[in-house]
Design an enzyme around this catalytic site. Sequence first.
Site, PDB file in Angstrom:
ATOM      1  N   GLN A  48       7.038  18.326 -16.651  1.00  0.00           N
ATOM      2  CA  GLN A  48       6.106  17.471 -17.387  1.00  0.00           C
ATOM      3  C   GLN A  48       6.563  16.010 -17.295  1.00  0.00           C
ATOM      4  O   GLN A  48       7.689  15.675 -17.629  1.00  0.00           O
ATOM      5  CB  GLN A  48       6.035  17.931 -18.860  1.00  0.00           C
ATOM      6  CG  GLN A  48       5.017  17.177 -19.697  1.00  0.00           C
ATOM      7  CD  GLN A  48       3.585  17.374 -19.222  1.00  0.00           C
ATOM      8  OE1 GLN A  48       3.170  18.486 -18.897  1.00  0.00           O
ATOM      9  NE2 GLN A  48       2.817  16.290 -19.162  1.00  0.00           N
TER      10      GLN A  48
ATOM     11  N   LYS B  56      -1.408  23.713 -22.003  1.00  0.00           N
ATOM     12  CA  LYS B  56      -1.299  24.424 -20.721  1.00  0.00           C
ATOM     13  C   LYS B  56      -0.893  25.870 -20.982  1.00  0.00           C
ATOM     14  O   LYS B  56      -1.431  26.790 -20.368  1.00  0.00           O
ATOM     15  CB  LYS B  56      -0.271  23.732 -19.807  1.00  0.00           C
ATOM     16  CG  LYS B  56      -0.792  22.426 -19.211  1.00  0.00           C
ATOM     17  CD  LYS B  56       0.297  21.620 -18.523  1.00  0.00           C
ATOM     18  CE  LYS B  56      -0.216  20.253 -18.111  1.00  0.00           C
ATOM     19  NZ  LYS B  56       0.825  19.351 -17.610  1.00  0.00           N
TER      20      LYS B  56
ATOM     21  N   ASP C  58       1.713  21.501  -8.983  1.00  0.00           N
ATOM     22  CA  ASP C  58       1.157  20.153  -9.180  1.00  0.00           C
ATOM     23  C   ASP C  58       0.857  19.476  -7.832  1.00  0.00           C
ATOM     24  O   ASP C  58       0.232  18.421  -7.798  1.00  0.00           O
ATOM     25  CB  ASP C  58       2.145  19.274  -9.962  1.00  0.00           C
ATOM     26  CG  ASP C  58       1.919  19.323 -11.474  1.00  0.00           C
ATOM     27  OD1 ASP C  58       0.772  19.576 -11.885  1.00  0.00           O
ATOM     28  OD2 ASP C  58       2.880  19.092 -12.226  1.00  0.00           O
TER      29      ASP C  58
END
Length: 300
Positions: free
Chosen positions: A100, A56, A129
């Site tokens: 994460q 990422k 997200d």
Amino acid sequence: MTAKLLDGKQIAAEIREEVAHEVKKTALELGRPFSPCLVAVLVGEDPASQVYVRNKQRACEKAGIEGRTVRLPAESTQADLMKVVQELNEDATVNGILVQLPLPKQGNGGAGFDEREVLDAIDPLKDVDAFSPINVGLLMQGRPRFLPCTPHGIVQLLHRCDISVAGKHVVVVGRSDIVGKPMAMMLAGRDGSCGREVANATVTIAHSRTEDLKSVCRSADCLIAAVGVAEMIKGDMIKPGAIVIDVGINRVDGKLVGDVAFEEAKQVAAAITPVPGGVGPLTIAMLLHNTLLAARLQMA
Ligand code: NAP
């Protein structure tokens, strides 16, 4: 029949280029440096999570987005993690925050973390997200702010491959908050992020209690597998000529495989995403898209 391969890697590269272009264009419009900032919070040393975060970060750099990582030891407490999220919420230089997952089971004094509490604490305007209840609610009401990255990547893939699902039967196998549920909502909606052709589907959500999964899957014009069980969707579960989207990422004997038995499926389907190189790269591309969107929303 040999199915057409839907090249997620190529489409993800296009989207990343578009984001990079938009970042540069915004800087020109503003007449000052502009580099949206995404912060990944990584708790513990899980090797797969480390790889995901590194990937990422690399993708961010290539798109002109600043990628930072905050690392916490696996034995951190819930309070430690909540404090980091709060600080990032208050830091005006941070546009997007992602924690994460999964969080290490042994954390928080062995009790494990309350994942929901952590995700709920992220400022909804920085929630790239799209896991916060506010952003999920907005999606449910058909007025999304951020779209969850994996299902949004799939919508982009279908759109850019000229595949319409409007009026068609889509079966989504899996009902997770991250993939299955938002995927179903997005394809059943009236106005999709890529127009009405990649929306307006008749959607069935299947899961581990679904009876006669084979028949349900075989009735799909478009079958989306988000299960996490290696190659469980066999060739005889696919309607001839169907579109098959394989979200699964499973490691078998060191090799990555999807939830679909690819060799069998490609003899039956009209088009299929490979694993790797299908949905995975799109997820990261849409994360960059959301980070740019977050930076713009915070400027407004
Ligand atoms: P998850 O939270 O574990 O959900 C799995 C879903 O599959 C659940 O709804 C479960 O049903 C259902 N299921 C499990 N076994 C089943 C069976 N035998 N028959 C029918 N349904 C079954 O997983 P997830 O987070 O959605 O992830 C799914 C897969 O996608 C994983 O392989 C994951 O690694 C991958 N993934 C890939 C990306 C990407 O970027 N490509 C992103 C996210 C996830 P119940 O609800 O009844 O338990």
